[in-house]
Design a protein around this motif. Structure first.
Motif, mmCIF file in Angstrom:
data_model
loop_
_atom_site.group_PDB
_atom_site.id
_atom_site.type_symbol
_atom_site.label_atom_id
_atom_site.label_comp_id
_atom_site.label_asym_id
_atom_site.label_seq_id
_atom_site.Cartn_x
_atom_site.Cartn_y
_atom_site.Cartn_z
ATOM 1 N N ALA A 1 -26.594 22.504 -5.599
ATOM 2 C CA ALA A 1 -28.024 22.279 -5.420
ATOM 3 C C ALA A 1 -28.383 20.873 -5.865
ATOM 4 O O ALA A 1 -27.817 20.337 -6.813
ATOM 5 N N LEU A 2 -29.313 20.288 -5.138
ATOM 6 C CA LEU A 2 -29.724 18.914 -5.441
ATOM 7 C C LEU A 2 -31.071 18.924 -6.153
ATOM 8 O O LEU A 2 -31.990 19.625 -5.760
ATOM 9 N N ILE A 3 -31.165 18.148 -7.216
ATOM 10 C CA ILE A 3 -32.466 17.920 -7.844
ATOM 11 C C ILE A 3 -32.838 16.470 -7.575
ATOM 12 O O ILE A 3 -32.157 15.559 -7.995
ATOM 13 N N PRO A 4 -33.900 16.282 -6.800
ATOM 14 C CA PRO A 4 -34.209 14.943 -6.328
ATOM 15 C C PRO A 4 -34.887 14.102 -7.401
ATOM 16 O O PRO A 4 -35.319 14.600 -8.429
ATOM 17 N N GLN A 5 -34.983 12.816 -7.096
ATOM 18 C CA GLN A 5 -35.569 11.877 -8.037
ATOM 19 C C GLN A 5 -37.038 12.175 -8.301
ATOM 20 O O GLN A 5 -37.476 12.229 -9.421
ATOM 21 N N ASN A 6 -37.770 12.365 -7.218
ATOM 22 C CA ASN A 6 -39.198 12.540 -7.385
ATOM 23 C C ASN A 6 -39.596 13.940 -6.944
ATOM 24 O O ASN A 6 -39.843 14.193 -5.788
ATOM 25 N N ALA A 7 -39.657 14.851 -7.918
ATOM 26 C CA ALA A 7 -39.929 16.243 -7.571
ATOM 27 C C ALA A 7 -41.305 16.394 -6.944
ATOM 28 O O ALA A 7 -41.533 17.252 -6.109
ATOM 29 N N LEU B 1 -26.454 18.658 -8.412
ATOM 30 C CA LEU B 1 -26.442 17.226 -8.134
ATOM 31 C C LEU B 1 -27.807 16.669 -8.524
ATOM 32 O O LEU B 1 -28.831 17.145 -8.038
ATOM 33 N N LEU B 2 -27.808 15.706 -9.415
ATOM 34 C CA LEU B 2 -29.085 15.189 -9.912
ATOM 35 C C LEU B 2 -29.221 13.719 -9.570
ATOM 36 O O LEU B 2 -28.419 12.902 -9.987
ATOM 37 N N ASP B 3 -30.240 13.418 -8.786
ATOM 38 C CA ASP B 3 -30.451 12.037 -8.359
ATOM 39 C C ASP B 3 -31.586 11.434 -9.174
ATOM 40 O O ASP B 3 -32.743 11.656 -8.887
#
Lengths: 606, 282
Positions: free
Chosen positions: A94-100, A178-180
Motif C-alpha cells: 500500500a502506498l501512503i502519498p506525500q500529500n494526503a 510504501l511511503l512517499d
C-alpha cells in the motif's frame, strides 16, 4: 531467497522519438526482508519517487521500465496480470502519498473512502466495515473515530488527513508499506507524532516499509536500512548505523554535512556545484564526479561499480583514498550576542495585533470584533541583528512579515521603523524611502519571480524604481549584485524557468539587495530548497549580513536553520509570543513547555 | 515562447497551417483585390438575367448582371477593415479594464464587473442597430461600436486570468516594492496573461466578422452598391433556387475565412499549452 521485495537492476525512463532512452532511475538494486524498514534518501529530482512507484509496477505517464525486474514475494511484477497487480496495490502493498489532503477525494465523506478500501482490499463483510474502520482509526490514534467517519477531508487537519491515509493503507493488512515523503507537509510536532506512529505500526505488525524522504533526519529516525540516491542511481546502501556514522560515498558525506544541526548555533557545510542533468550525461562516468572533492581521472572515464563490504555498499572507485567521515569543523555563529546594545533600533513592535477579517464598520457591526490571528506581539530589532521568528503553520509568523511589508493591514498596536515611520499603513501610503528600506524575500522563488521577465529585468527593476539609474548604471550594478549572490553574469539573460530552485532564490535575494535595504524580511526562504542548497543559502545570507550590515527578520519553522542564523529567537504559537531571548539560551534552556516540545520534535541528525 | 518559435509551433500542426493559409489568403486578397478583379464591381452586363458560371464570368452574374467573382473578391474588404480594427480596440480596452479590476479588487472590481454584467444582459444586436441608425454606418462608427461591445466579454476573461496571477508572489513583490498599478498591469501581469488574450482575440475576431456580416445582411452594414458578403447573400437570397452562385460564392468566402480564424485559434491554444484536453506527456 526469502526477500519480500527485490529489485534487480531496475531502470526507469522514457524514450524520446529521435534519441536514446533517458534514464530517471539507473539500474537500482534493492532487497527488503519481511518487517524491515528501508529509507530512500536523496534530493529533489534524484528519482526516489519514481523508483518507489516502480515498486508497485506503476509509472507516471510517459515513463516505462526499460530494464530489470521487480520481485514481490519472489514473483516478477511483469508476470502478474493487470487485475492481479490492481489487487496487489492497496492490498499487500500500500502506498501512503506525500500529500494526503490531495489524495483523499474532497467530495466524499471519510466513511465512503474508508469503506471502499475495505471492500477492495479486505475480506471484512460489509456489516463490519463501520466497526473495522473505527478500529483502524483507533490504531492510528485518531480522536473521536465515530464522528470522523461522517466528516469530509477538508474538515481534518493535515496530520489527521495523513493518519486517515495510513488507516486506509492498513485496511488491506499490507505486507509492504510504501511511503512517499509522508511527513513533508506537516509541522514539526505533528511530524514527530506521525513518525512515532509509523515506527510503532512497523514494530507491532511486522509490516515492511520503504520510506522515501529528502530529509535524512526522518529516515535516520525511522529506518533500519538506508539507501542514498543521486542522479537516478543508488550510490550507497547499508544499515542506518553505518550510513549515518560511517558514510562511504563522498555525496553522502557532503549531504550529512549540509544538514543544519540544532543547539550549536553552527553553520552547515555546503556542497559545490549543482545536480547533474540531463541524466544521460554521466553514462560512462561517476554521477557525482563533477561535484566530488575526491574525483580522479578514472571517475570521468569509467562508471564505478558497487563495492560491498559486509552489507555496506558504496558506488565509488576512490574508496581507499576517501578520508573517513567526520562532522565538519563548523564555524561558530560568532555574531550571536556580540552586538553592542547601543546600536540604533531599526524595528519596534508594541502589542501588535492582526486579523484576516475585514475591519470595516458594517462588518464589525454584524460580526462583532474581528478574531485576532496575532496578538500582543512586541519586539525590538537593532541595527545589524538577525531575529528569528519561529512557529508552526498558523502561528501568524508570515502575517507579521506581510504586515511589515505593507501587504496586509494591521489591527492595533504599533510598528515603528527607524523610530519614526509607522508600518501599520499599507504600501500605498508609505514614503518611497520606507518602501526601499524594507525588502521582503518570499518562500518560494518559483512564484516570486515573474516567469516572463529575464533575470536582468528582475534585478534592474528596483534600481530603476528607487534610484532612477541609467541603463548603463543599472547593468553594472546588476552585475555587482550577481557577484554578491555568487551567480554567473550570463544568467542575466535567462528566464527564471531556466534556473534551479536555489539559483532562483539567489536572484530573489539579489533583487531585494538591489534596493539597498536597511531591513530584510525573509519568509521561510530556505524551506522550498534541498538541504545542500539550503546550506549554501544560509552561508550566503550570513556572508551578506556581515558584508552589508543587514538587519534581518527571519521567519522559519525550522529550528536548526534559525539556530544557525539568528542572534535572537522568538517562538510564536497561535499568534502569541511564548518565548523570546538570545538563541543560545533558548535552545539550551527553554522555559516554555511548547519550546521544549518543538525542540524535542526536531529529529536527531547524528 | 518567442515569436519565431510560436510561428514554428503553429506551422507544425495541420490546423495551424491550413488556418493561417486561409487567413493570409483573405487578408492578401483584400489588399490586392482592386488590382486583380476582371470587371468593375458595379458594371452591369448586357445579359441582364442571373447567369451561371461561364468562361467570362467564373462565378456567374447576379440578378443585376454584375460579376459575382469580382464582387466576392471585393466583398471582404470592408468587413476585414472593420473587424480587424474592432478586435484590436476590443482586446485593448477589455483586457486593460479586466486586469485593473482583477488587480485592484474590492470596490473598483465590484463597480467594473457589475457594469459589465449590465451590458452583457442587454441584447447587443438591437443596441448596435440603434447606434448605427443614429450615427450612420461609417466604418469608424462600426469599428468603435463593435470594438466596444466585443470588449465587454474580454473584461471578464482578462479579470479571471489576472486573478490567477495576482495571488502569486511576484505580483505581491511588485506591490511591496511600491510599483504603480499601471506598471504592475503592463510589466508584471500582461506578459503572463498574454497567451490567453492572444487566443481570445482570434475568437473575438471570428465572432465580430459574423456579427458584421449579419448587420450587412440586415441592411445596416454597408451601403449598396458597395460589395459586401453579407449584403450579397441578402440580395441574392430570394433567387437562390434559380441562381445559387450569387449566394454560394460569398458564403464560401465568409465561411472559409471564419473557419481559418478558428483553426488558427485552435492551433494557437495548443501551441501555447492552453488546451487542457491535450495533456502533454513529457
Amino acid at each position: 531467497m526469502n526477500d519480500l521485495l527485490r529489485l534487480e537492476k531496475v531502470s526507469v525512463g522514457y524514450r524520446p522519438i529521435d534519441s536514446e532512452p533517458v534514464l530517471l532511475v539507473n539500474e537500482a538494486d534493492l532487497a527488503l526482508g519481511p518487517g524491515e524498514t528501508l529509507g530512500l534518501v536523496g534530493e529533489s529530482g534524484c528519482g526516489k519517487s519514481t523508483l518507489l512507484l516502480s515498486v508497485m509496477g506503476y509509472f507516471k505517464p510517459g515513463l516505462e521500465r526499460l530494464s530489470g525486474r521487480v520481485l514481490f514475494e519472489g514473483q516478477d511484477l511483469e508476470q502478474i496480470s493487470r487485475d492481479g497487480l490492481q489487487q496487489l496495490r492497496g492490498g499487500a502493498m500500500a502506498l501512503i502519498p506525500q500529500n494526503a489532503g490531495q489524495a483523499l477525494t474532497p467530495t466524499l465523506k471519510i466513511a465512503v473512502q474508508m469503506f471502499e478500501a475495505l471492500r477492495l482490499h479486505s475480506d471484512v463483510p460489509a456489516v463490519h466495515w463501520q466497526r473495522k474502520s473505527i478500529e483502524l482509526f483507533e490504531r492510528v490514534q485518531l480522536p473521536a473515530p465515530e464522528a470522523l467517519l461522517e466528516r469530509y477531508p477538508h474538515e481534518l487537519s493535515g496530520g489527521q488527513q495523513q493518519r486517515v491515509a495510513i488507516a486506509m493503507a492498513l485496511a488491506g493488512a499490507p505486507k509492504l508499506l510504501l511511503l512517499d515523503e509522508p511527513t513533508t507537509g506537516l509541522d514539526v510536532t505533528t511530524q514527530a507524532q506521525v513518525l512515532e506512529l509509523l515506527t510503532e505500526i512497523g514494530r507491532t505488525t511486522q509490516t515492511a516499509m520503504v520510506f522515501v524522504s529528502h530529509d535524512i533526519g526522518v529516515i535516520a529516525k525511522t529506518c533500519q536500512k538506508i539507501a542514498v540516491m543521486y542522479a537516478g542511481e543508488i550510490i550507497e546502501a547499508g544499515t542506518q548505523e553505518t550510513v549515518m556514522k560511517r558514510p562511504g560515498h563522498p555525496y553522502t558525506q557532503a549531504l550529512l554535512a549540509s544538514v543544519p544541526r540544532l543547539g550549536q548555533a553552527l553553520m552547515p557545510d555546503t556542497m559545490q556545484g549543482r545536480l547533474l542533468e540531463p541524466l544521460n550525461a554521466h553514462k560512462d562516468s561517476c554521477a557525482f564526479e563533477a561535484r566530488c572533492l575526491f574525483a580522479e581521472p578514472i571517475c570521468r572515464s569509467q562508471k564505478p561499480a558497487m563495492i560491498d563490504t559486509q552489507g555496506h555498499c558504496v558506488k565509488c572507485s576512490q574508496q581507499a583514498s576517501i578520508t573517513p567521515f567526520q562532522l565538519p569543523d563548523f564555524q561558530s555563529n560568532e555574531a550571536a550576542g556580540s552586538l553592542a546594545p547601543d546600536q540604533g533600533i531599526v524595528l519596534e513592535l508594541r502589542d501588535l495585533a492582526l486579523t484576516y477579517q475585514s475591519t470595516g464598520l458594517i462588518h464589525r457591526w454584524l460580526h462583532g470584533a474581528p478574531e485576532r490571528v496575532v496578538a500582543d506581539v512586541s519586539l525590538e530589532l537593532r541595527q545589524g541583528q538577525t531575529l528569528g521568528l519561529v512557529g508552526e503553520s498558523g502561528s501568524g509568523k508570515s502575517s507579521i512579515l506581510r504586515t511589515l511589508a505593507g501587504l496586509q493591514p494591521g489591527l492595533s498596536g504599533a510598528a515603528t521603523f527607524l523610530g519614526q515611520h509607522d508600518l501599520l499603513v499599507p504600501v500605498g501610503q508609505r514614503d518611497p524611502e520606507v518602501l526601499r528600506k524594507i525588502q521582503l524575500v518570499f518562500q518560494n522563488p518559483d512564484a516570486s519571480l515573474n516567469p516572463r521577465q529575464t533575470i536582468r529585468q528582475i534585478i534592474e527593476r528596483p534600481l530603476r524604481l528607487y534610484f532612477q539609474y541609467s541603463a548603463a548604471q543599472c547593468f553594472s550594478e546588476a552585475r555587482d549584485l550577481m557577484d554578491s549572490v555568487q551567480l554567473p553574469y550570463d544568467y542575466l539573460g535567462r528566464f527564471p524557468g531556466q534556473l534551479s530552485g536555489g539559483e532562483r532564490q539567489r536572484v530573489a535575494i539579489a533583487r531585494a539587495l538591489a534596493a539597498k535595504p536597511d531591513l530584510l524580511l525573509c519568509d521561510e526562504i530556505t524551506s522550498a530548497l534541498d538541504v545542500s542548497v539550503q546550506a549554501s543559502m544560509m552561508q550566503l545570507l550570513k556572508m551578506l549580513r556581515t558584508q552589508r550590515q543587514l538587519t534581518v527578520l527571519f521567519v522559519s519553522h525550522d529550528l536548526p536553520v534559525v539556530g544557525a542564523l539568528a542572534d535572537h529567537v522568538i517562538i510564536l504559537r497561535h499568534g502569541r509570543i511564548c518565548e523570546a531571548g538570545a538563541t543560545g539560551e533558548i535552545f539550551e534552556q527553554p522555559t516554555h513547555p511548547y519550546t521544549r516540545e518543538l525542540l524535542d520534535a526536531v529529529l536527531p541528525h547524528s | 515562447m518567442t515569436r519565431h518559435s510560436l510561428l514554428m509551433a503553429l506551422l507544425r500542426s495541420p490546423s495551424g497551417r491550413i488556418g493561417l493559409g486561409l487567413v493570409l489568403f483573405h487578408c492578401g486578397l483584400a489588399l490586392v483585390a482592386p488590382l486583380i478583379v476582371p470587371y468593375d464591381f458595379n458594371a452591369q452586363s448586357e445579359v441582364l438575367d442571373a447567369m451561371g458560371p461561364s468562361l467570362q464570368h467564373w462565378a456567374g452574374l447576379d440578378t443585376l448582371g454584375r460579376d459575382v467573382l469580382t464582387r466576392t473578391f471585393l466583398g471582404g474588404r470592408q468587413a476585414l477593415l472593420v473587424t480587424v480594427f474592432g478586435t484590436i480596440i476590443a482586446i485593448t480596452w477589455g483586457s486593460f479594464l479586466g486586469m485593473v479590476a482583477g488587480l485592484k479588487g474590492g470596490r473598483v472590481d465590484e463597480w467594473i464587473m457589475r457594469t459589465v454584467d449590465t451590458f452583457l444582459a442587454i441584447p447587443f444586436m438591437i443596441f448596435l442597430l440603434l447606434i448605427i441608425a443614429s450615427f450612420g454606418n461609417e466604418p469608424m462608427v462600426m469599428i468603435l461600436t463593435l470594438g466596444f461591445f466585443y470588449g465587454i466579454g474580454v473584461v471578464r476573461l482578462a479579470r479571471a486570468a489576472t486573478l490567477d496571477e495576482v495571488v502569486k508572489d511576484y505580483v505581491q513583490s511588485a506591490r511591496a516594492r511600491g510599483e504603480r498599478t499601471l506598471t504592475i498591469v503592463v510589466k508584471e501581469i500582461l506578459p503572463n496573461v498574454r497567451d490567453v488574450l492572444l487566443v481570445e482575440s482570434a475568437m473575438r475576431w471570428s465572432w465580430m466578422l459574423l456579427a458584421f456580416s449579419a448587420l450587412s445582411f440586415l441592411g445596416f452594414g454597408v451601403t449598396p452598391p458597395t460589395p459586401d458578403w453579407g449584403l450579397m447573400i441578402a440580395n441574392a437570397r430570394i433567387y437562390m433556387s434559380l441562381a445559387p452562385w450569387p449566394v454560394l460564392a460569398p458564403m464560401i468566402a465568409l465561411s472559409s475565412l471564419i473557419i481559418g480564424i478558428n483553426l488558427v485559434a485552435d492551433a494557437l491554444a495548443k501551441a501555447l499549452g492552453l488546451d487542457r484536453t491535450q495533456a502533454r506527456v513529457l
